[in-house]
Scaffold this motif. Structure first.
Motif, PDB file in Angstrom:
ATOM      1  N   LYS A  52      -7.058   6.546 -10.283  1.00  0.00           N
ATOM      2  CA  LYS A  52      -8.236   7.047 -10.081  1.00  0.00           C
ATOM      3  C   LYS A  52      -9.241   6.295  -9.322  1.00  0.00           C
ATOM      4  CE  LYS A  52     -12.878   8.797 -11.952  1.00  0.00           C
ATOM      5  NZ  LYS A  52     -13.627   8.962 -13.076  1.00  0.00           N
ATOM      6  N   PRO A  53      -9.571   6.548  -8.063  1.00  0.00           N
ATOM      7  CA  PRO A  53     -10.278   5.618  -7.173  1.00  0.00           C
ATOM      8  C   PRO A  53     -11.851   5.610  -7.729  1.00  0.00           C
ATOM      9  CG  PRO A  53      -9.492   7.554  -5.897  1.00  0.00           C
ATOM     10  CD  PRO A  53      -9.213   7.886  -7.312  1.00  0.00           C
ATOM     11  N   VAL A  54     -12.064   4.349  -7.678  1.00  0.00           N
ATOM     12  CA  VAL A  54     -13.329   3.409  -8.310  1.00  0.00           C
ATOM     13  C   VAL A  54     -14.280   2.725  -7.442  1.00  0.00           C
ATOM     14  CG1 VAL A  54     -14.196   1.977 -10.178  1.00  0.00           C
ATOM     15  CG2 VAL A  54     -12.223   3.503 -10.571  1.00  0.00           C
ATOM     16  N   THR A  55     -15.477   3.051  -7.253  1.00  0.00           N
ATOM     17  CA  THR A  55     -16.427   2.435  -6.613  1.00  0.00           C
ATOM     18  C   THR A  55     -17.140   1.213  -7.470  1.00  0.00           C
ATOM     19  OG1 THR A  55     -16.468   3.976  -4.912  1.00  0.00           O
ATOM     20  CG2 THR A  55     -18.354   2.437  -5.022  1.00  0.00           C
ATOM     21  N   ILE A  56     -17.004   0.235  -7.207  1.00  0.00           N
ATOM     22  CA  ILE A  56     -17.777  -0.934  -8.267  1.00  0.00           C
ATOM     23  C   ILE A  56     -18.707  -1.469  -7.267  1.00  0.00           C
ATOM     24  CG2 ILE A  56     -17.494  -3.264  -9.608  1.00  0.00           C
ATOM     25  CD1 ILE A  56     -14.440  -2.325  -9.654  1.00  0.00           C
ATOM     26  N   GLY A  57     -19.957  -1.538  -7.800  1.00  0.00           N
ATOM     27  CA  GLY A  57     -21.121  -2.067  -7.135  1.00  0.00           C
ATOM     28  C   GLY A  57     -21.307  -3.575  -7.826  1.00  0.00           C
ATOM     29  N   PHE A  58     -21.431  -4.705  -6.980  1.00  0.00           N
ATOM     30  CA  PHE A  58     -21.426  -6.143  -7.297  1.00  0.00           C
ATOM     31  C   PHE A  58     -22.581  -6.528  -6.869  1.00  0.00           C
ATOM     32  CE2 PHE A  58     -20.677 -10.660  -6.815  1.00  0.00           C
ATOM     33  CZ  PHE A  58     -20.095 -10.972  -7.969  1.00  0.00           C
ATOM     34  N   ALA A  75     -14.819 -12.175  -7.052  1.00  0.00           N
ATOM     35  CA  ALA A  75     -14.980 -10.849  -7.255  1.00  0.00           C
ATOM     36  C   ALA A  75     -14.366 -10.113  -5.864  1.00  0.00           C
ATOM     37  CB  ALA A  75     -16.432 -10.499  -7.214  1.00  0.00           C
ATOM     38  N   ARG A  76     -14.569 -10.417  -4.770  1.00  0.00           N
ATOM     39  CA  ARG A  76     -14.081 -10.083  -3.602  1.00  0.00           C
ATOM     40  C   ARG A  76     -12.675  -9.903  -3.506  1.00  0.00           C
ATOM     41  NH1 ARG A  76     -16.864  -8.720   1.298  1.00  0.00           N
ATOM     42  NH2 ARG A  76     -15.196  -8.589   2.941  1.00  0.00           N
ATOM     43  N   SER A  77     -12.175 -11.065  -3.826  1.00  0.00           N
ATOM     44  CA  SER A  77     -10.886 -11.181  -3.907  1.00  0.00           C
ATOM     45  C   SER A  77      -9.869 -10.518  -4.860  1.00  0.00           C
ATOM     46  CB  SER A  77     -10.346 -12.659  -4.088  1.00  0.00           C
ATOM     47  OG  SER A  77      -9.038 -12.974  -4.337  1.00  0.00           O
ATOM     48  N   ARG A  78     -10.372 -10.369  -5.842  1.00  0.00           N
ATOM     49  CA  ARG A  78      -9.763  -9.439  -6.914  1.00  0.00           C
ATOM     50  C   ARG A  78      -9.849  -8.083  -6.600  1.00  0.00           C
ATOM     51  NH1 ARG A  78      -6.128 -11.235 -10.555  1.00  0.00           N
ATOM     52  NH2 ARG A  78      -6.482 -10.330 -12.766  1.00  0.00           N
ATOM     53  N   ALA A  79     -10.919  -7.443  -6.100  1.00  0.00           N
ATOM     54  CA  ALA A  79     -11.023  -6.245  -5.691  1.00  0.00           C
ATOM     55  C   ALA A  79     -10.210  -5.997  -4.613  1.00  0.00           C
ATOM     56  CB  ALA A  79     -12.641  -5.814  -5.253  1.00  0.00           C
ATOM     57  N   ALA A  80      -9.760  -6.809  -3.639  1.00  0.00           N
ATOM     58  CA  ALA A  80      -8.949  -6.417  -2.519  1.00  0.00           C
ATOM     59  C   ALA A  80      -7.638  -6.240  -2.981  1.00  0.00           C
ATOM     60  CB  ALA A  80      -9.047  -7.880  -1.511  1.00  0.00           C
ATOM     61  N   THR A  81      -7.290  -6.935  -4.360  1.00  0.00           N
ATOM     62  CA  THR A  81      -5.644  -6.471  -4.653  1.00  0.00           C
ATOM     63  C   THR A  81      -5.509  -5.195  -5.167  1.00  0.00           C
ATOM     64  OG1 THR A  81      -6.285  -7.140  -6.929  1.00  0.00           O
ATOM     65  CG2 THR A  81      -5.481  -8.785  -5.561  1.00  0.00           C
ATOM     66  N   TYR A  82      -6.518  -4.345  -5.225  1.00  0.00           N
ATOM     67  CA  TYR A  82      -6.583  -2.989  -5.809  1.00  0.00           C
ATOM     68  C   TYR A  82      -6.892  -1.812  -4.845  1.00  0.00           C
ATOM     69  CZ  TYR A  82      -6.957  -4.798 -10.678  1.00  0.00           C
ATOM     70  OH  TYR A  82      -6.742  -5.630 -11.811  1.00  0.00           O
ATOM     71  N   ASP A  84      -7.073   1.101  -5.129  1.00  0.00           N
ATOM     72  CA  ASP A  84      -7.705   2.442  -5.671  1.00  0.00           C
ATOM     73  C   ASP A  84      -9.369   1.646  -5.986  1.00  0.00           C
ATOM     74  OD1 ASP A  84      -7.269   0.509  -7.809  1.00  0.00           O
ATOM     75  OD2 ASP A  84      -6.150   2.017  -9.111  1.00  0.00           O
ATOM     76  N   VAL A  85      -9.977   0.548  -5.594  1.00  0.00           N
ATOM     77  CA  VAL A  85     -11.209   0.061  -5.631  1.00  0.00           C
ATOM     78  C   VAL A  85     -11.883  -0.096  -4.432  1.00  0.00           C
ATOM     79  CG1 VAL A  85     -12.320  -2.044  -6.623  1.00  0.00           C
ATOM     80  CG2 VAL A  85     -10.627  -1.321  -8.116  1.00  0.00           C
ATOM     81  N   THR A  86     -13.062   0.402  -4.463  1.00  0.00           N
ATOM     82  CA  THR A  86     -13.896   0.290  -3.211  1.00  0.00           C
ATOM     83  C   THR A  86     -15.146  -0.642  -3.824  1.00  0.00           C
ATOM     84  OG1 THR A  86     -13.442   2.266  -2.119  1.00  0.00           O
ATOM     85  CG2 THR A  86     -15.467   1.132  -1.566  1.00  0.00           C
ATOM     86  N   LEU A  87     -15.212  -1.680  -3.340  1.00  0.00           N
ATOM     87  CA  LEU A  87     -16.419  -2.784  -3.725  1.00  0.00           C
ATOM     88  C   LEU A  87     -17.630  -2.484  -2.818  1.00  0.00           C
ATOM     89  CD1 LEU A  87     -16.708  -4.981  -6.013  1.00  0.00           C
ATOM     90  CD2 LEU A  87     -16.100  -6.714  -4.033  1.00  0.00           C
ATOM     91  N   GLU A  88     -18.866  -2.435  -3.434  1.00  0.00           N
ATOM     92  CA  GLU A  88     -19.924  -2.433  -2.732  1.00  0.00           C
ATOM     93  C   GLU A  88     -20.911  -3.878  -3.271  1.00  0.00           C
ATOM     94  OE1 GLU A  88     -21.786  -0.193  -0.993  1.00  0.00           O
ATOM     95  OE2 GLU A  88     -20.924   1.722  -0.886  1.00  0.00           O
ATOM     96  N   ILE A  89     -20.939  -4.425  -2.325  1.00  0.00           N
ATOM     97  CA  ILE A  89     -21.406  -5.947  -2.443  1.00  0.00           C
ATOM     98  C   ILE A  89     -22.962  -6.089  -2.172  1.00  0.00           C
ATOM     99  CG2 ILE A  89     -21.092  -8.391  -2.279  1.00  0.00           C
ATOM    100  CD1 ILE A  89     -18.137  -7.860  -1.575  1.00  0.00           C
ATOM    101  N   THR A  90     -23.892  -6.635  -2.798  1.00  0.00           N
ATOM    102  CA  THR A  90     -24.976  -6.749  -2.262  1.00  0.00           C
ATOM    103  C   THR A  90     -25.156  -8.344  -1.736  1.00  0.00           C
ATOM    104  OG1 THR A  90     -25.879  -7.670  -4.701  1.00  0.00           O
ATOM    105  CG2 THR A  90     -26.048  -5.194  -4.249  1.00  0.00           C
ATOM    106  N   GLU A  91     -26.056  -8.694  -1.025  1.00  0.00           N
ATOM    107  CA  GLU A  91     -26.372  -9.772  -0.551  1.00  0.00           C
ATOM    108  C   GLU A  91     -27.080 -10.737  -1.790  1.00  0.00           C
ATOM    109  OE1 GLU A  91     -28.979 -12.537   2.872  1.00  0.00           O
ATOM    110  OE2 GLU A  91     -29.080 -10.365   2.669  1.00  0.00           O
ATOM    111  N   ILE A 116     -22.725  -7.126 -12.643  1.00  0.00           N
ATOM    112  CA  ILE A 116     -24.083  -7.803 -12.432  1.00  0.00           C
ATOM    113  C   ILE A 116     -24.099  -9.164 -13.066  1.00  0.00           C
ATOM    114  CG2 ILE A 116     -26.614  -7.849 -12.523  1.00  0.00           C
ATOM    115  CD1 ILE A 116     -26.456  -4.860 -13.003  1.00  0.00           C
ATOM    116  N   LEU A 117     -24.311 -10.072 -12.034  1.00  0.00           N
ATOM    117  CA  LEU A 117     -24.619 -11.695 -12.564  1.00  0.00           C
ATOM    118  C   LEU A 117     -26.160 -11.716 -12.415  1.00  0.00           C
ATOM    119  CD1 LEU A 117     -22.479 -14.729 -12.245  1.00  0.00           C
ATOM    120  CD2 LEU A 117     -24.880 -14.875 -12.558  1.00  0.00           C
ATOM    121  N   PRO A 118     -26.842 -11.607 -13.392  1.00  0.00           N
ATOM    122  CA  PRO A 118     -28.427 -11.567 -13.031  1.00  0.00           C
ATOM    123  C   PRO A 118     -28.942 -12.907 -12.702  1.00  0.00           C
ATOM    124  CG  PRO A 118     -27.975 -11.365 -15.311  1.00  0.00           C
ATOM    125  CD  PRO A 118     -26.667 -11.348 -14.792  1.00  0.00           C
TER     126      PRO A 118
END
Length: 348
Positions: A52-58, A75-82, A84-91, A116-118
């Protein structure tokens, strides 16, 4: 640079994923056409087919330190291996108000899962609760929220174990030396993680009655502070047998001070797992003989967990249908004997 672990100690869980390149604010759809470098080390199993496609906010921190930059890269590298994953990255931001706003934007975008890494776990607890109440599961990365209701799963390092393993390694090297002396170059004393690392180190040394810690100096996790504080230690302590430095970034400065002082009469153990430290350990020509990991690959594992949450799956290798609520990484000791195994995870 705060990195704290919760009091709940989960099972040991690790993975390795390292990617070159800078982290940019982006929405990354991971299609095969991308030229993203694959994650090194433990990559997803071949039988783990797209689901199932998953959008992950980081939402991560500002990459103003080698370890923090490695967190974002993993985080970016791992998401790129999938596929079915779309990564939304904040600054990345170390400003709590700014990061709260970024997380709220991701909530409003209705991402499927949040990682989230707060910048400050306590300060961001409310926005974690907001996401969970909105039906968006949160993977809390390393710096723990003040309430377990603010996240579905926590994954992070073991600061106490890091100190314990550093002290045990040094103890074994010096166990046959009468009246051995050690010194400690700590991090920031106002951080709980620093106190945990020191406590672990001190507890390990209790098993070696021939060893005395004769000095401790707190630095600031920077190259400059490491050099200045190490110079002070060297001046105050004309003779000792081992040094434990909490952080490989400040260790770069510490090694400069050691070289400037012309000292080579002790062994040094670093912390975190920087590539420069591993290169020095492999060369074997200086005082640095080991480093104790605080793996930034936890960010890659967080992406794995977020994907599993979004797809309603458990963790491969475990019988349970759900992912665990807490995962604590092991602080391995990297030496010349095993450095080649860990070099792919070393960060710049």
């Amino acid at each position: 640079m705060s990195r704290t672990a919760p009091s709940r100690r989960g099972l040991l869980f690790g993975t390795a994923a390292v990617s070159a390149g800078a982290l940019l604010t982006a929405c990354t759809s991971n299609e095969p056409k991308q030229q993203e470098q694959p994650a090194a080390g433990n990559t997803p199993a071949a039988e783990d087919k797209p689901g199932k496609p998953v959008t992950i906010g980081f939402a991560g921190p500002q990459a103003d330190h080698g370890w923090l930059n490695a967190i974002n890269q993993n985080a970016r590298s791992r998401a790129a291996t999938y596929s079915d994953v779309t990564l939304e990255i904040t600054e990345g931001s170390n400003d709590t108000a700014a990061q709260i706003g970024q997380v709220q934007t991701l909530i409003n975008k209705k991402v499927d899962v949040l990682v989230i890494l707060p910048a400050d776990g306590k300060a961001l607890t409310q926005v974690g609760l907001q996401a969970m109440r909105a039906g968006i599961p949160v993977v809390n990365l390393d710096r723990v929220f003040a309430s377990p209701q603010a996240y579905r799963c926590w994954i992070g390092g073991d600061n106490y174990g890091m100190g314990l393993n550093a002290g045990t390694y040094i103890g074994e090297q010096l166990k046959d030396k009468p009246n051995a002396k050690v010194v400690e170059l700590a991090g920031l004393d106002n951080l709980e993680l620093t106190r945990q690392r020191t406590q672990g180190f001190d507890d390990a040394l209790k098993n070696y009655p021939n060893i005395t810690k004769v000095a401790r100096q707190a630095a600031d996790f920077t190259v400059e502070s490491g050099q200045a504080k190490m110079a002070q230690l060297l001046q105050a302590q004309p003779a000792f047998d081992a040094l434990w430095n909490h952080d490989d970034d400040q260790g770069v400065g510490a090694l400069r001070a050691i070289a400037q002082a012309g000292r080579d009469d002790f062994l040094m153990v670093g912390g975190a797992g920087a590539k420069s430290a591993m290169d020095a350990i492999k060369a074997g020509t200086g005082v640095l003989k080991a480093t104790v990991l605080y793996p930034p690959t936890m960010a890659a594992s967080a992406i794995d967990l977020a994907r599993a949450l979004g797809q309603g799956k458990g963790v491969g290798g475990l019988a349970e249908l759900e992912i665990p609520s807490s995962l604590t990484l092991y602080s391995a000791v990297v030496t010349k004997e095993n450095v080649d195994d860990y070099l792919p995870t070393g960060f710049n």
